[in-house]
Write an enzyme that holds these catalytic residues in place. Structure first.
Site, mmCIF file in Angstrom:
data_model
loop_
_atom_site.group_PDB
_atom_site.id
_atom_site.type_symbol
_atom_site.label_atom_id
_atom_site.label_comp_id
_atom_site.label_asym_id
_atom_site.label_seq_id
_atom_site.Cartn_x
_atom_site.Cartn_y
_atom_site.Cartn_z
ATOM 1 N N TRP A 168 0.896 -1.152 0.000
ATOM 2 C CA TRP A 168 0.000 0.000 0.000
ATOM 3 C C TRP A 168 0.934 1.200 0.000
ATOM 4 O O TRP A 168 1.583 1.477 1.001
ATOM 5 C CB TRP A 168 -0.889 -0.023 1.245
ATOM 6 N N ASN A 220 7.091 -3.058 6.180
ATOM 7 C CA ASN A 220 5.782 -2.449 6.373
ATOM 8 C C ASN A 220 5.983 -1.312 7.362
ATOM 9 O O ASN A 220 6.569 -1.524 8.414
ATOM 10 C CB ASN A 220 4.813 -3.500 6.935
ATOM 11 N N GLY A 221 5.531 -0.116 7.008
ATOM 12 C CA GLY A 221 5.695 1.028 7.910
ATOM 13 C C GLY A 221 6.256 2.208 7.148
ATOM 14 O O GLY A 221 6.205 2.252 5.922
ATOM 15 N N GLU A 232 -22.161 5.558 10.160
ATOM 16 C CA GLU A 232 -21.532 4.322 9.692
ATOM 17 C C GLU A 232 -22.083 3.916 8.317
ATOM 18 O O GLU A 232 -21.322 3.487 7.440
ATOM 19 C CB GLU A 232 -21.746 3.210 10.741
ATOM 20 N N GLU A 277 -16.953 4.316 0.963
ATOM 21 C CA GLU A 277 -15.790 3.441 0.851
ATOM 22 C C GLU A 277 -15.860 2.490 -0.324
ATOM 23 O O GLU A 277 -14.886 2.312 -1.031
ATOM 24 C CB GLU A 277 -15.732 2.529 2.096
ATOM 25 N N LYS A 299 -6.759 -2.439 4.847
ATOM 26 C CA LYS A 299 -7.483 -2.897 6.022
ATOM 27 C C LYS A 299 -6.905 -2.353 7.324
ATOM 28 O O LYS A 299 -7.621 -1.941 8.214
ATOM 29 C CB LYS A 299 -7.462 -4.434 6.037
HETATM 30 C C1 F6R Z 1 -14.141 1.263 7.554
HETATM 31 C C2 F6R Z 1 -12.976 0.744 8.213
HETATM 32 C C3 F6R Z 1 -12.046 1.698 8.845
HETATM 33 C C4 F6R Z 1 -11.548 1.126 10.172
HETATM 34 C C5 F6R Z 1 -10.459 2.033 10.752
HETATM 35 C C6 F6R Z 1 -9.967 1.546 12.093
HETATM 36 O O1 F6R Z 1 -14.913 0.251 6.989
HETATM 37 O O2 F6R Z 1 -12.749 -0.433 8.238
HETATM 38 O O3 F6R Z 1 -12.634 2.935 9.019
HETATM 39 O O4 F6R Z 1 -12.618 1.010 11.045
HETATM 40 O O5 F6R Z 1 -9.387 2.096 9.851
HETATM 41 O O6 F6R Z 1 -9.446 0.261 11.995
HETATM 42 P P1 F6R Z 1 -9.201 -0.607 13.288
HETATM 43 O O7 F6R Z 1 -10.522 -0.899 13.886
HETATM 44 O O8 F6R Z 1 -8.486 -1.831 12.809
HETATM 45 O O9 F6R Z 1 -8.351 0.231 14.206
#
Ligand code: F6R
Length: 617
Positions: A74, A100-101, A492, A499, A612
């Protein structure tokens, strides 16, 4: 962001690396690559685009090496291109690295290495790493050989010492072909232990089908891995032992199980996910409890403020948490976006409880926000879906949603299970504090127990929502309106739509519409109204009438019997306590976004520009 995999053993590395990359693709998917050791020479195969493109590369099938590293990217520094794809090599082709980072000081390191005669072929921050390792391997201080430490490890350690930023790194070398070295800081990395073979990955599910025994690498910890051994070192290269964790997850849970997309599968998994979240944390007539957390009345009575901090969907779940905690526990609760919280000097002291929500447990801003609160003396509680994730290792208390692996980039079952867990937490606190009538808590428990069956009933209406999606999928703008917890749900719903369908959408508190946004309502614009709170029905209906008057097309999601009104479409959902109604009202919106995206022919599971797990800030 970015997925990394590694293999060292007696079998062919490529199939395992490719398999791992395919399951990690949700972390990033603009380019991919692998490097294997072929007769003590490193061979790199990489290209722009999806992981599966690697199969097309010439020579891919000839790779027979039993040691390899792999990456799905990414992009942060440098556009997606073959040159910018990982693995990156040093100038002598002796070291290959995947990362990664973000290396924040890469420009300075690049200048330094350029002054020493190194050349760079990519725009990435990562390319400094293999070259720095080579530099220290050939020019490093004699101290890297001290205490009999290997030269390879010493060189990696010296290079890492120069890096500022976040990283999970795998290194292989043609000079030490029997070893792989890995290290991490603020970016996830796990090592899977096998029999005469070992595995590395950013996420447990990527290698779960090969082993269930894992080491969860800590920040600033190095591991030197051979096919038969794994040795751990701290950042002074002092060796230490580490305990192995048995991860009792079902490897099949990470597959699609016949669903067309992970997102659809995860939407349909919500009844099970919610059942798992409830688990045995409460039964009717018994107090709520958590296996792993015990909070004392003495501590809780002193808490005068709660922060709930998270990003994206997790933050939206936090909004329901605020409503629940304030109602049941009478403790003022503030919901904050992690990337804002961490930079605005929040008012925190030892009487503040900070709750962090993160599905992945690896979100950089959320982890940094947690560390900030800890440094100010507050107690921290993490809500995560991933056992042993970074956030749970930093927090004072951790509780898990147990929703099973969530692979689709757009979060669905994580949201519903987070809201359920927050409801249980609020009841748990209220029972400790005695702050809410027990009979009301019992009613809420019974409403929560009924949720999985009610989610199934909402899912029975999928066709109805699909039909509506077909009517509106070419639209450019949409609005989502609601009041109270319906507003939380509408935020939401709107995020899901943007998205995965790339339709511009906005969510507003219904009463706020006439303070500006109503200017955007014109003939044919679709407005989704959520109406589940009996006390607010009339108010929201009036707001919907205001948009109908201005030509809007309307979809209503409701559990109320509404007066005869001229709505275009009404989706009925089962009745429940308004405190937890987003768990049901969000589902038609998840399905609406899903089908709009499908009708538009988009990649639902891997929407453009997203990843993700956002492990960079
Ligand atoms: C939206 C989505 C993102 C995550 C956000 C936090 O569908 O998945 O908005 O909710 O990037 O991710 P987490 O929960 O892994 O910290």
């Amino acid at each position: 962001m970015c997925g990394i995999v590694g293999y060292i053993g007696s079998g062919k590395a490529t199939p395992i690396l490719m398999d791992g990359l395919l399951s990690l693709e949700y972390r990033g998917y603009d380019s991919a690559g692998i490097a294997t050791l072929e007769k003590n020479k490193i061979v790199v195969m990489k290209d722009k685009g999806r992981v599966k493109n690697l199969y097309e590369l010439e020579g891919m099938n000839d790779l027979a090496g039993t040691v390899g590293i792999a990456h799905t990217r990414w992009a942060t520094h440098g556009k997606p291109s073959k040159e910018n794809s990982h693995p990156h090599m040093d100038n002598s082709n002796s070291f290959a690295v995947v990362h990664n980072g973000i290396i924040e000081n890469y420009a300075d390191l690049k200048d330094f290495l350029t002054s020493k005669g190194y050349t760079f072929y990519s725009q990435t921050d990562t390319e400094v790493i293999p070259n720095l390792i080579h530099y220290y391997y050939t020019n490093g201080p004699v101290s890297i050989l001290e205490d009999g430490k290997q030269k390879f490890l010493g060189a990696v350690k010296s290079a890492i010492y120069d890096l500022k930023g976040s990283y999970a790194i795998e290194v292989i070398s043609s000079l030490c072909p029997e070893e792989m070295i890995v290290v991490r800081k603020d970016s996830p990395l796990v090592i899977g232990k096998g029999m005469s073979e070992n595995f590395v990955a950013s996420d447990i599910p990527a290698i779960l089908k090969y082993t269930k025994d894992f080491y969860l690498l800590d920040d600033n910890e190095f591991a030197v891995i051979t096919k038969d051994t794994i040795h751990f070192y701290d950042n002074s290269l002092i060796e230490h032992n580490k305990s192995l964790k048995n991860i009792d997850w079902d490897a099949n849970a990470a597959g699609k199980d016949g669903y067309e997309d992970f997102m659809l599968k995860e939407i349909y998994e919500q009844p099970t996910a919610v059942r798992e979240t409830i688990g045995s944390r409460f039964h009717l007539g018994e107090k709520c409890s958590f296996d792993d957390v015990a909070i004392s009345k003495e501590y809780l009575s002193k808490v005068n403020k709660i922060y709930i901090v998270a990003c994206g969907t997790a933050m939206h779940a936090g909004l329901s948490g605020k409503t629940l905690i304030e109602k049941l526990c009478k403790i003022p609760t503030v919901v904050d976006i992690a990337s804002e919280f961490r930079y605005r000097d929040p008012l925190i002291d030892e009487n503040t409880l900070c709750i962090y929500i993160s599905q992945s447990g690896e979100t950089a801003d959320t982890i940094a926000a947690l560390k900030l609160a800890k440094s100010k003396g507050a107690k921290t509680l993490a809500i995560s879906n991933v056992i042993g994730s970074s956030i749970t290792r930093e927090a004072d208390y951790s509780i898990y949603t147990h929703a099973g692996p969530e692979i689709a980039v757009a979060s669905t079952k994580a949201y519903t299970s987070q809201v359920v867990l927050l409801a249980i937490l609020a009841m748990y606190f209220a029972e400790i504090l005695g702050s809410y009538p027990q009979e009301e808590i019992e009613k809420l428990k019974s409403d929560i127990i009924d949720l999985p069956t009610k989610i199934e009933q909402v899912l029975d209406n999928t066709e109805e929502i699909k039909n509506f999606a077909k009517k509106i999928y070419t639209e450019k703008d949409m609005f989502f309106l609601g009041r109270g917890t319906d507003y939380n749900a509408s935020l939401e719903g709107s995020l899901k739509l943007k998205e995965i369908s790339y339709i511009h959408s906005e969510a507003y508190a219904a009463g706020e519409l006439k303070h500006g946004p109503i200017a955007l309502i014109e003939n044919g614009v679709t407005v989704v109204g959520i109406i589940t709170n009996p006390d607010l029905v009339e108010k929201t209906i009036s707001n919907m009438q205001e948009v109908i008057t201005r030509g809007a097309k309307t979809l209503i999601i409701t559990n109320q019997i509404l007066p005869n009104a001229n709505f275009d479409y009404v989706v009925n959902i089962p009745d429940t306590n308004p405190l937890v109604s987003p768990i049901l009202s969000v589902i038609p919106m998840q399905l609406l976004s899903y089908y709009i995206s499908k009708f538009k022919g988009l990649d639902v599971d891997k929407p453009r520009n997203l990843a993700k797990s956002v492990t960079v800030e």
